[in-house]
Design a protein around this motif. Structure first.
Motif, short mmCIF file in Angstrom:
data_model
loop_
_atom_site.label_atom_id
_atom_site.label_comp_id
_atom_site.label_asym_id
_atom_site.label_seq_id
_atom_site.Cartn_x
_atom_site.Cartn_y
_atom_site.Cartn_z
N ALA A 244 -5.06 -2.09 -4.59
CA ALA A 244 -3.64 -1.79 -4.40
C ALA A 244 -2.93 -2.92 -3.65
O ALA A 244 -1.72 -3.13 -3.84
CB ALA A 244 -3.47 -0.48 -3.64
N LEU A 245 -3.65 -3.65 -2.81
CA LEU A 245 -3.05 -4.76 -2.08
C LEU A 245 -2.62 -5.88 -3.02
O LEU A 245 -1.70 -6.65 -2.71
CB LEU A 245 -4.04 -5.30 -1.04
CG LEU A 245 -4.41 -4.35 0.09
CD1 LEU A 245 -5.55 -4.93 0.92
CD2 LEU A 245 -3.20 -4.06 0.98
N VAL A 246 -3.28 -6.00 -4.16
CA VAL A 246 -2.90 -6.99 -5.16
C VAL A 246 -1.82 -6.44 -6.08
O VAL A 246 -0.89 -7.15 -6.47
CB VAL A 246 -4.14 -7.42 -5.99
CG1 VAL A 246 -3.75 -8.40 -7.08
CG2 VAL A 246 -5.20 -8.03 -5.09
N VAL A 247 -1.94 -5.16 -6.40
CA VAL A 247 -1.00 -4.53 -7.34
C VAL A 247 0.41 -4.45 -6.74
O VAL A 247 1.40 -4.63 -7.45
CB VAL A 247 -1.49 -3.13 -7.73
CG1 VAL A 247 -0.46 -2.41 -8.60
CG2 VAL A 247 -2.82 -3.22 -8.47
N ALA A 248 0.51 -4.21 -5.43
CA ALA A 248 1.82 -3.99 -4.79
C ALA A 248 2.79 -5.15 -5.03
O ALA A 248 3.91 -4.94 -5.53
CB ALA A 248 1.65 -3.72 -3.30
N PRO A 249 2.45 -6.40 -4.68
CA PRO A 249 3.40 -7.49 -4.94
C PRO A 249 3.67 -7.71 -6.42
O PRO A 249 4.77 -8.13 -6.80
CB PRO A 249 2.74 -8.71 -4.29
CG PRO A 249 1.33 -8.34 -4.07
CD PRO A 249 1.27 -6.87 -3.94
N LEU A 250 2.70 -7.39 -7.28
CA LEU A 250 2.92 -7.53 -8.73
C LEU A 250 3.97 -6.53 -9.21
O LEU A 250 4.82 -6.85 -10.04
CB LEU A 250 1.60 -7.33 -9.48
CG LEU A 250 0.51 -8.38 -9.26
CD1 LEU A 250 -0.74 -8.01 -10.04
CD2 LEU A 250 1.02 -9.76 -9.68
N LEU A 251 3.90 -5.30 -8.68
CA LEU A 251 4.91 -4.30 -9.05
C LEU A 251 6.29 -4.68 -8.55
O LEU A 251 7.30 -4.49 -9.24
CB LEU A 251 4.50 -2.93 -8.48
CG LEU A 251 3.33 -2.23 -9.16
CD1 LEU A 251 3.07 -0.87 -8.50
CD2 LEU A 251 3.59 -2.06 -10.65
#
Length: 259
Positions: A244-251
């Protein structure tokens, strides 16, 4: 100071704190160690609340819209959790803890003793629990990501110096209860913080403030899961939520581009 000094100091404080905790833990009754662990869990909740408050960051709301930040955090946790569960990250972290226990400690049979299977299993579980819990606390907070990236970017390692101090005291509390498994978490600190420092060194400053705020908010949510584990409320599979730490900035980037 040189780039990477924050991680080096963090490893030293974890090892020193673990040694002190092990030395102290043998002199403390179980009820005292339980209270120490509960206290650490409550403080972790406080740190988590402060970090999760980044979901209210004005810059994040301005970049994505007033109603989007909470949905971004929710989406990041759900998508990251699905990915982490598919990869069985929690199971892999537990397996890593057991591998470290086999490599770094002398088992009863290796010491020339017959050993009791039940006692040996308890020791292994205690070592693994300490390794997993300490690794999650030391490596899932926003200071880990932001401090390591800033260190790699050459902006100074002050955040990691602060984190190293906090982790040293936390290691004392952890090791008093869980033993040498906490010291083994220094390996996780080296891999995670060292890797993020290298990312900052190679990639440069690529995350805008809004993306950083979303990352910090998700990190706070994950720390809530760590606190619940420490308090024996729920055994949240926090390691499986780490993507989720990687997904958050991508979203955040996706929302910004769609606006």
């Amino acid at each position: 100071m040189f780039i990477g000094s924050g991680t080096v100091l963090n490893v030293v404080t974890v090892l020193v704190g673990s040694g002190l905790g092990v030395a102290l833990g043998g002199r403390l009754p179980e009820r005292v160690r339980r209270v120490v662990t509960d206290g650490l869990g409550l403080v972790t909740l406080l740190v988590a609340a402060v970090a999760a408050a980044d979901v209210l960051d004005p810059g994040l709301a301005a970049a994505t819209g007033t109603g989007a930040p909470m949905l971004i955090v929710l989406g990041a946790v759900l998508l990251g959790g699905i990915l982490g569960a598919a990869l069985d990250l929690d199971g892999r972290l537990v397996a890593l803890g057991r591998w470290a226990e086999r490599r770094l400690t002398r088992r009863p049979r290796e010491a020339g003793e017959a050993g009791d299977a039940a006692t040996e299993a308890v020791r292994t579980d205690r070592f693994t629990a300490g390794f997993v819990a300490a690794s999650l606390v030391f490596c899932t907070g926003p200071l880990t990501v932001l401090g390591s990236l800033n260190d790699g970017l050459g902006n100074g390692a002050e955040q990691l110096y602060l984190k190293a101090t906090l982790d040293g005291f936390a290691a004392i509390a952890f090791a008093a209860t869980f033993g040498w498994g906490v010291a083994a978490s220094a390996l996780t600190v080296v891999v995670v913080q060292g890797g993020l420092t290298l990312v900052g060194l190679v990639v440069g400053d690529v995350l805008p403030a809004a993306h950083v705020a979303a990352l910090g908010a998700v990190g706070g949510v994950l720390l809530v899961g760590v606190a619940l584990r420490l308090l024996d409320v729920a055994q949240v599979a926090v390691a499986s939520l780490l993507p989720a730490l990687v997904v958050a900035p991508l979203l955040v980037e996706a929302v910004v581009r769609l606006r």
